[in-house]
Design a protein around this motif. Structure first.
Motif, PDB file in Angstrom:
ATOM      1  N   MET A  66       0.525  -1.253   0.185  1.00 49.14           N
ATOM      2  CA  MET A  66       0.010  -0.517   0.053  1.00 49.14           C
ATOM      3  C   MET A  66       0.931   0.892   0.305  1.00 49.14           C
ATOM      4  N   ASN A  67       1.515   1.069   0.820  1.00 50.39           N
ATOM      5  CA  ASN A  67       3.128   2.198   0.278  1.00 50.39           C
ATOM      6  C   ASN A  67       3.726   2.881  -1.400  1.00 50.39           C
ATOM      7  N   LEU A  68       2.947   1.497  -1.860  1.00 46.61           N
ATOM      8  CA  LEU A  68       3.055   2.265  -3.114  1.00 46.61           C
ATOM      9  C   LEU A  68       2.285   1.968  -4.034  1.00 46.61           C
ATOM     10  N   LEU A  69       1.181   1.524  -4.004  1.00 50.34           N
ATOM     11  CA  LEU A  69       0.124   1.808  -4.644  1.00 50.34           C
ATOM     12  C   LEU A  69      -0.627   3.591  -4.681  1.00 50.34           C
ATOM     13  N   VAL A  70      -0.265   4.144  -3.705  1.00 50.81           N
ATOM     14  CA  VAL A  70      -0.951   5.139  -3.409  1.00 50.81           C
ATOM     15  C   VAL A  70      -1.012   5.941  -5.300  1.00 50.81           C
ATOM     16  N   GLY A  71       0.363   6.219  -5.499  1.00 50.10           N
ATOM     17  CA  GLY A  71       0.880   7.372  -6.712  1.00 50.10           C
ATOM     18  C   GLY A  71       0.612   5.827  -7.866  1.00 50.10           C
ATOM     19  N   PHE A  72       0.329   6.570  -9.231  1.00 53.96           N
ATOM     20  CA  PHE A  72       0.550   6.079 -10.145  1.00 53.96           C
ATOM     21  C   PHE A  72       1.744   4.286 -10.362  1.00 53.96           C
ATOM     22  N   GLU A  73       3.193   5.028 -10.203  1.00 54.49           N
ATOM     23  CA  GLU A  73       3.722   5.052 -10.518  1.00 54.49           C
ATOM     24  C   GLU A  73       4.204   3.381  -9.918  1.00 54.49           C
ATOM     25  N   GLY A  74       3.603   3.329  -8.186  1.00 55.36           N
ATOM     26  CA  GLY A  74       3.624   2.284  -7.762  1.00 55.36           C
ATOM     27  C   GLY A  74       2.434   0.636  -8.560  1.00 55.36           C
ATOM     28  N   PHE A  75       1.590   1.508  -9.045  1.00 56.28           N
ATOM     29  CA  PHE A  75       0.172   1.003  -9.212  1.00 56.28           C
ATOM     30  C   PHE A  75       0.996   0.251 -10.809  1.00 56.28           C
ATOM     31  N   TYR A  76       1.777   0.794 -11.448  1.00 55.19           N
ATOM     32  CA  TYR A  76       2.196   0.392 -12.319  1.00 55.19           C
ATOM     33  C   TYR A  76       3.048  -0.899 -12.244  1.00 55.19           C
ATOM     34  N   ASN A  77       3.828  -0.219 -10.826  1.00 60.89           N
ATOM     35  CA  ASN A  77       4.487  -1.683 -10.608  1.00 60.89           C
ATOM     36  C   ASN A  77       3.643  -2.477 -10.523  1.00 60.89           C
ATOM     37  N   PHE A  78       2.697  -2.420  -9.835  1.00 61.38           N
ATOM     38  CA  PHE A  78       1.876  -3.325  -8.921  1.00 61.38           C
ATOM     39  C   PHE A  78       1.266  -4.703 -10.202  1.00 61.38           C
ATOM     40  N   SER A  79       0.381  -3.398 -11.470  1.00 62.98           N
ATOM     41  CA  SER A  79      -0.210  -3.808 -12.093  1.00 62.98           C
ATOM     42  C   SER A  79       1.023  -4.459 -13.395  1.00 62.98           C
ATOM     43  N   PHE A  80       1.989  -4.059 -13.639  1.00 62.06           N
ATOM     44  CA  PHE A  80       3.255  -4.927 -13.924  1.00 62.06           C
ATOM     45  C   PHE A  80       3.799  -6.272 -13.961  1.00 62.06           C
TER      46      PHE A  80
END
Lengths: 263, 290
Positions: A63-77
């Motif tokens: 969740m620390n990463l998922l708040v920004g689009f960069e982190g979300f993109y990484n999750f999607s990746f």
């Protein structure tokens, strides 16, 4: 060039379908899922906190990463790369095991073309297909990044992660095609490769051992590194290059020197 | 006359198992050369080594004076090959496969493809996987001949073809030969070889046993002898008699030697019936196989 055209034609439909599927996944996640997650970050954090620790880690939920689009993109990746891995290994195995599956190696090897050229054209066909596919992917991906005011060069580099990851699976696909005695179903093998890669990636997320990431090709080019470190990890880059070169090199030698099996 | 195929001590072994051993062949330009032997004798191994499909263990193999391994792509530009079993890519129409095959040669083969399709009565727009074995073989024949090769290598080419189509096939091969093509024809059916070949090599257990002209083999030197007697025969011996078969009071054998010796030997029996004819190649070759 006739071999190149022939191979490109044979994978054309599959490449179009996979490209559309990957782009559709990216689009749906970026336009549909990200705003919901972003707006409900607190609720999401609570939900993630209630999950078993390893479970959330395994599926790349941070969740620390998922708040920004960069982190979300990484999750999607993590999921996009599985799709990309299946796509790359599928078209590679399709191209490189075509004669073995159809038992028509005699046909192609009795034509006036060097085996080296045959191998090169086949590899070229796969790479061209992936480049075209990734062109469309990168355009859509950059468009998504631009909506969140992310610098173009970072967005471009992060989007390239898929292509780099796919190249590793091209090399894995070639070596499997060359050394498998029998290939019954391309889709079954490529799906298995994708799932094994995902399982290793999930395992690497949970187990905290030094250098274990080197076993997980899906983690070599994680886009988050572009945003946090300013570029890809050099050691992963070298390691990925070694894997690609060794797999392709061994397969090339075997392809050019091996006796053609009797049907 | 120039030599098209030449092998010296050509050997191919598959680990511990035998492939071919010390094969010496010399096939002249314009010849139709038969290569005959039972299944597993090494015919296909020899052919596949010549085509560069498999790599020799030792010895030499040359086609058009070029090394079969180092210069395979140059050689293959002038070679048409029909394998014993024909397999092609899935989901392809015959015409697409043939056009792909033609694209490897630096000439326009379209006209020839349709000509051959007509001669062999093949529907070129049909998918290969939907074709019968015979029709798949026809696709194989067309892909082997479409570029008018200087050397045609046929490995058991007639399996799956009906007798009428076999006749057409032999006519096609003869036409190509008259145009100057050299033909290497492998078969285990001796009558086929007899019909079409000038010379023949007999291969057994990976070794060439003999190379002879078909005309020599079928000349009057060989006789097929069959006789019956009034009493039972237990033993029959004669120098030059091959494949002796004794059944109750009848004897059959192939004879090569002095006819007077034959008659003297036969004179020892109370003969009730006798038949002395030209032997078939099967009869002549049988002693090589057993």
């Amino acid at each position: 060039m006739n071999v190149l055209k022939f191979e490109l034609k044979s994978i054309c439909k599959s490449v179009i379908i996979w490209t559309l599927a990957i782009i559709a996944f990216l689009y749906c996640f970026s336009i549909g899922v990200f705003p919901i997650m972003n707006e409900n970050a607190d609720l999401m954090s609570q939900a993630v906190a209630s999950m078993p620790q390893g479970f959330a880690q395994a599926f790349g939920v941070d969740m620390n990463l998922l708040v920004g689009f960069e982190g979300f993109y990484n999750f999607s990746f993590m999921y996009l790369s599985v799709m990309g891995a299946i796509m790359a290994s599928s078209i590679t195995i399709n191209v490189f095991s075509k004669e073995k599956r159809a038992k028509c190696s005699d046909f192609i090897f009795s034509k006036p073309i060097r085996r080296q050229s045959l191998f090169t054209y086949k590899l070229l066909a796969v790479i061209i297909a992936l480049l075209i596919s990734n062109c469309f992917y990168i355009i859509v991906s950059i468009t998504m990044f631009s909506q969140h005011n992310i610098a173009l060069n970072e967005a471009f580099m992060a989007s390239l992660s898929l292509l780099f990851t796919q190249l590793i699976f091209v090399a894995i696909g070639i070596i499997i095609s060359q050394f498998s005695k029998k290939i019954r179903s391309v889709s079954a093998i490529s799906t298995m490769i994708g799932f094994v890669a995902f399982a290793i990636s999930a395992l690497v997320n949970i187990i905290e051992i030094d250098y274990i990431e080197y076993l997980s090709p899906l983690k070599f080019f994680e886009p988050i590194k572009i945003f946090t470190d300013g570029g890809y990890n050099l050691f992963f880059l070298i390691w990925a290059s070694v894997i690609i070169l060794v797999c392709i090199g061994i397969s090339f030698v075997s392809y050019t020197k091996k006796d053609t099996a009797i049907n | 006359m120039s030599i098209v195929i030449e092998t010296k001590k050509l050997t191919k072994s598959y680990g511990k198992s035998r492939g071919i051993i010390d094969i010496d062949l010399s096939i002249n330009q314009g010849e139709i050369f038969g290569f005959i032997g039972p299944n597993g004798a090494g015919k296909s191994t020899t052919i596949r080594t010549l085509l560069g499909l498999i790599f020799k263990t030792s010895g030499e193999a040359k086609i058009f004076g070029l090394d079969c391994e180092k210069n395979s792509h140059e050689i293959l530009a002038e070679v048409g090959y029909l394998p014993s079993e024909v397999f092609y890519y899935d989901n392809m129409k015959a015409i697409d496969l043939l056009k792909y095959s033609a694209s490897f040669y630096k000439k326009d083969c379209t006209k020839r493809i349709y000509e051959l399709g007509e001669v062999l009565e093949l529907d070129l727009n049909k998918k290969i996987e939907d074709m019968s074995l015979g029709n798949k073989k026809k696709v194989g024949i067309i892909q082997g001949l479409l570029h008018s090769p200087k050397l045609i290598i046929l490995d058991e080419p007639t399996s799956g073809l009906d007798p009428l189509m076999q006749k057409k096939f032999f006519e096609l091969i003869k036409q190509e030969n008259q145009k100057g093509a050299t033909v290497l024809f492998s078969s285990h059916i001796l009558s086929e070889v007899q019909k079409i070949c000038d010379r023949v090599a007999i291969i057994k257990e990976g070794r060439i046993l003999q190379v002879e002209k078909i005309s020599d083999l079928t000349s009057s030197a060989y006789k097929s002898v069959y006789f019956t007697t009034s009493s039972q025969i237990n033993d029959f011996q004669l120098d030059g008699a091959l494949n002796i078969e004794i059944t109750n009071n009848s004897v059959s054998f192939v004879y090569k030697g002095n006819c007077n010796n034959l008659l003297q030997q036969l004179n020892k029996y109370e003969i009730t019936n006798i038949d002395i004819t030209e032997p078939s190649l099967e009869d002549i070759f049988m002693h090589y196989y057993v």
